[in-house]
Design a protein around this motif. Sequence first.
Motif, PDB file in Angstrom:
ATOM      1  N   SER A   1     -63.253 -36.955 -59.399  1.00 20.19           N
ATOM      2  CA  SER A   1     -64.233 -38.023 -59.562  1.00 20.19           C
ATOM      3  C   SER A   1     -63.554 -39.367 -59.342  1.00 20.19           C
ATOM      4  O   SER A   1     -62.369 -39.539 -59.627  1.00 20.19           O
ATOM      5  CB  SER A   1     -64.883 -37.973 -60.948  1.00 20.19           C
ATOM      6  N   VAL A   2     -64.326 -40.289 -58.806  1.00 23.62           N
ATOM      7  CA  VAL A   2     -63.892 -41.670 -58.635  1.00 23.62           C
ATOM      8  C   VAL A   2     -64.981 -42.511 -59.290  1.00 23.62           C
ATOM      9  O   VAL A   2     -66.144 -42.462 -58.864  1.00 23.62           O
ATOM     10  CB  VAL A   2     -63.724 -42.037 -57.144  1.00 23.62           C
ATOM     11  N   THR A   3     -64.614 -43.248 -60.331  1.00 25.08           N
ATOM     12  CA  THR A   3     -65.597 -43.992 -61.107  1.00 25.08           C
ATOM     13  C   THR A   3     -65.130 -45.419 -61.381  1.00 25.08           C
ATOM     14  O   THR A   3     -63.951 -45.746 -61.220  1.00 25.08           O
ATOM     15  CB  THR A   3     -65.857 -43.300 -62.464  1.00 25.08           C
ATOM     16  N   ASP A   4     -66.067 -46.217 -61.851  1.00 21.13           N
ATOM     17  CA  ASP A   4     -65.706 -47.544 -62.327  1.00 21.13           C
ATOM     18  C   ASP A   4     -65.347 -47.434 -63.815  1.00 21.13           C
ATOM     19  O   ASP A   4     -65.378 -46.337 -64.384  1.00 21.13           O
ATOM     20  CB  ASP A   4     -66.828 -48.558 -62.067  1.00 21.13           C
TER      21      ASP A   4
ATOM     22  N   LYS B   1     -48.074 -29.008 -61.528  1.00 16.92           N
ATOM     23  CA  LYS B   1     -48.776 -28.032 -62.365  1.00 16.92           C
ATOM     24  C   LYS B   1     -50.275 -28.221 -62.205  1.00 16.92           C
ATOM     25  O   LYS B   1     -50.759 -29.345 -62.040  1.00 16.92           O
ATOM     26  CB  LYS B   1     -48.401 -28.217 -63.833  1.00 16.92           C
ATOM     27  N   LEU B   2     -51.006 -27.100 -62.258  1.00 13.07           N
ATOM     28  CA  LEU B   2     -52.456 -27.140 -62.194  1.00 13.07           C
ATOM     29  C   LEU B   2     -52.986 -27.671 -63.513  1.00 13.07           C
ATOM     30  O   LEU B   2     -52.600 -27.189 -64.579  1.00 13.07           O
ATOM     31  CB  LEU B   2     -53.008 -25.740 -61.914  1.00 13.07           C
ATOM     32  N   GLY B   3     -53.842 -28.677 -63.448  1.00 16.03           N
ATOM     33  CA  GLY B   3     -54.405 -29.245 -64.660  1.00 16.03           C
ATOM     34  C   GLY B   3     -55.422 -30.314 -64.337  1.00 16.03           C
ATOM     35  O   GLY B   3     -55.761 -30.553 -63.183  1.00 16.03           O
ATOM     36  N   ILE B   4     -55.903 -30.971 -65.379  1.00 10.59           N
ATOM     37  CA  ILE B   4     -56.815 -32.099 -65.231  1.00 10.59           C
ATOM     38  C   ILE B   4     -55.994 -33.361 -65.471  1.00 10.59           C
ATOM     39  O   ILE B   4     -55.345 -33.503 -66.508  1.00 10.59           O
ATOM     40  CB  ILE B   4     -57.999 -32.006 -66.207  1.00 10.59           C
ATOM     41  N   TYR B   5     -56.018 -34.254 -64.497  1.00  7.11           N
ATOM     42  CA  TYR B   5     -55.224 -35.481 -64.539  1.00  7.11           C
ATOM     43  C   TYR B   5     -56.124 -36.674 -64.261  1.00  7.11           C
ATOM     44  O   TYR B   5     -57.195 -36.526 -63.670  1.00  7.11           O
ATOM     45  CB  TYR B   5     -54.112 -35.435 -63.482  1.00  7.11           C
ATOM     46  N   GLN B   6     -55.663 -37.841 -64.653  1.00  4.84           N
ATOM     47  CA  GLN B   6     -56.383 -39.068 -64.322  1.00  4.84           C
ATOM     48  C   GLN B   6     -55.411 -40.222 -64.162  1.00  4.84           C
ATOM     49  O   GLN B   6     -54.336 -40.228 -64.762  1.00  4.84           O
ATOM     50  CB  GLN B   6     -57.456 -39.383 -65.356  1.00  4.84           C
ATOM     51  N   ASN B   7     -55.793 -41.148 -63.322  1.00  8.01           N
ATOM     52  CA  ASN B   7     -55.009 -42.355 -63.123  1.00  8.01           C
ATOM     53  C   ASN B   7     -55.902 -43.407 -62.476  1.00  8.01           C
ATOM     54  O   ASN B   7     -57.098 -43.208 -62.323  1.00  8.01           O
ATOM     55  CB  ASN B   7     -53.741 -42.086 -62.315  1.00  8.01           C
ATOM     56  N   LEU B   8     -55.288 -44.507 -62.091  1.00  5.03           N
ATOM     57  CA  LEU B   8     -56.002 -45.547 -61.354  1.00  5.03           C
ATOM     58  C   LEU B   8     -55.653 -45.426 -59.880  1.00  5.03           C
ATOM     59  O   LEU B   8     -54.566 -44.944 -59.532  1.00  5.03           O
ATOM     60  CB  LEU B   8     -55.610 -46.929 -61.866  1.00  5.03           C
ATOM     61  N   VAL B   9     -56.543 -45.851 -59.004  1.00  4.96           N
ATOM     62  CA  VAL B   9     -56.315 -45.768 -57.566  1.00  4.96           C
ATOM     63  C   VAL B   9     -54.976 -46.396 -57.201  1.00  4.96           C
ATOM     64  O   VAL B   9     -54.203 -45.831 -56.428  1.00  4.96           O
ATOM     65  CB  VAL B   9     -57.482 -46.428 -56.791  1.00  4.96           C
ATOM     66  N   LYS B  10     -54.644 -47.536 -57.773  1.00  5.78           N
ATOM     67  CA  LYS B  10     -53.382 -48.208 -57.442  1.00  5.78           C
ATOM     68  C   LYS B  10     -52.165 -47.357 -57.812  1.00  5.78           C
ATOM     69  O   LYS B  10     -51.107 -47.494 -57.215  1.00  5.78           O
ATOM     70  CB  LYS B  10     -53.293 -49.575 -58.120  1.00  5.78           C
TER      71      LYS B  10
ATOM     72  N   TYR C   1     -64.488 -49.149 -58.231  1.00 10.99           N
ATOM     73  CA  TYR C   1     -64.406 -47.707 -58.460  1.00 10.99           C
ATOM     74  C   TYR C   1     -62.938 -47.308 -58.322  1.00 10.99           C
ATOM     75  O   TYR C   1     -62.506 -46.806 -57.293  1.00 10.99           O
ATOM     76  CB  TYR C   1     -65.317 -46.952 -57.480  1.00 10.99           C
ATOM     77  N   ASP C   2     -62.198 -47.555 -59.381  1.00 11.12           N
ATOM     78  CA  ASP C   2     -60.738 -47.397 -59.311  1.00 11.12           C
ATOM     79  C   ASP C   2     -60.166 -46.403 -60.310  1.00 11.12           C
ATOM     80  O   ASP C   2     -58.962 -46.313 -60.473  1.00 11.12           O
ATOM     81  CB  ASP C   2     -60.055 -48.754 -59.476  1.00 11.12           C
ATOM     82  N   HIS C   3     -61.021 -45.633 -60.972  1.00  9.70           N
ATOM     83  CA  HIS C   3     -60.568 -44.604 -61.907  1.00  9.70           C
ATOM     84  C   HIS C   3     -60.707 -43.239 -61.229  1.00  9.70           C
ATOM     85  O   HIS C   3     -61.795 -42.878 -60.785  1.00  9.70           O
ATOM     86  CB  HIS C   3     -61.400 -44.634 -63.183  1.00  9.70           C
ATOM     87  N   VAL C   4     -59.614 -42.495 -61.164  1.00  7.52           N
ATOM     88  CA  VAL C   4     -59.603 -41.185 -60.508  1.00  7.52           C
ATOM     89  C   VAL C   4     -59.288 -40.116 -61.550  1.00  7.52           C
ATOM     90  O   VAL C   4     -58.385 -40.282 -62.372  1.00  7.52           O
ATOM     91  CB  VAL C   4     -58.537 -41.126 -59.388  1.00  7.52           C
ATOM     92  N   LYS C   5     -60.032 -39.025 -61.483  1.00  5.14           N
ATOM     93  CA  LYS C   5     -59.777 -37.870 -62.346  1.00  5.14           C
ATOM     94  C   LYS C   5     -59.916 -36.645 -61.466  1.00  5.14           C
ATOM     95  O   LYS C   5     -60.837 -36.575 -60.643  1.00  5.14           O
ATOM     96  CB  LYS C   5     -60.792 -37.836 -63.490  1.00  5.14           C
ATOM     97  N   TRP C   6     -59.007 -35.686 -61.606  1.00  5.27           N
ATOM     98  CA  TRP C   6     -59.079 -34.496 -60.759  1.00  5.27           C
ATOM     99  C   TRP C   6     -58.572 -33.266 -61.490  1.00  5.27           C
ATOM    100  O   TRP C   6     -57.747 -33.354 -62.387  1.00  5.27           O
ATOM    101  CB  TRP C   6     -58.319 -34.700 -59.456  1.00  5.27           C
ATOM    102  N   TYR C   7     -59.122 -32.117 -61.051  1.00  6.43           N
ATOM    103  CA  TYR C   7     -58.642 -30.813 -61.508  1.00  6.43           C
ATOM    104  C   TYR C   7     -57.935 -30.202 -60.313  1.00  6.43           C
ATOM    105  O   TYR C   7     -58.568 -29.784 -59.338  1.00  6.43           O
ATOM    106  CB  TYR C   7     -59.797 -29.943 -61.971  1.00  6.43           C
ATOM    107  N   GLY C   8     -56.629 -30.216 -60.363  1.00  6.64           N
ATOM    108  CA  GLY C   8     -55.819 -29.731 -59.256  1.00  6.64           C
ATOM    109  C   GLY C   8     -54.352 -29.879 -59.612  1.00  6.64           C
ATOM    110  O   GLY C   8     -53.995 -29.980 -60.786  1.00  6.64           O
ATOM    111  N   LEU C   9     -53.492 -29.906 -58.613  1.00  6.99           N
ATOM    112  CA  LEU C   9     -52.067 -30.077 -58.864  1.00  6.99           C
ATOM    113  C   LEU C   9     -51.760 -31.538 -59.169  1.00  6.99           C
ATOM    114  O   LEU C   9     -52.379 -32.447 -58.623  1.00  6.99           O
ATOM    115  CB  LEU C   9     -51.254 -29.600 -57.662  1.00  6.99           C
TER     116      LEU C   9
END
Length: 148
Positions: free
Chosen positions: A57-60, A26-35, A4-12
């Motif tokens: 969210s934290v997903t595979d 900036k406030l927005g929707i972003y995503q990256n990997l846990v690493k 479960y290493d994919h992160v997506k968030w609505y925040g800074l």
Amino acid sequence: DADYDHVKWYGLGPEETYADRMKGAKLGIYQNLVKDNVARYIIPQECGAKQEVRWASVTDRSGYGMLFEMDGQSGPMMFSALPWTPHEMENAKHPYELPEVHYTVVRAALGQMGVGGDDSWGSRTHPEYLLDAGEKMEFAFSFRGICR
């Protein structure tokens, strides 16, 4: 689990933010990997905080995982997802001393104090960015599974 290493968030974002380090975000929707949330500090330490988060969210890689959402009355949260616990990071003097990655460590919190360090000789965190441990604090959020 570390899958479960994919992160997506609505925040800074998109980089880490702290109470006293938010001006460039900036406030927005972003995503990256846990690493990607691990800062390249000389000495490993807690890092990767995201401020003003409404949901994360934290997903595979298939999209299965967990969704974390703020209770509307609590306001936005601080959120992080890292491959090590704070204890593991604090006990490593060098990055190569960190253990093999076996899990994703998620933290959802009402807030986090600022980091301070306005100079190179150890200045403290400004009072307005400290948490008042003398006052009652309440924090509510929900989480649920994501099944695709």
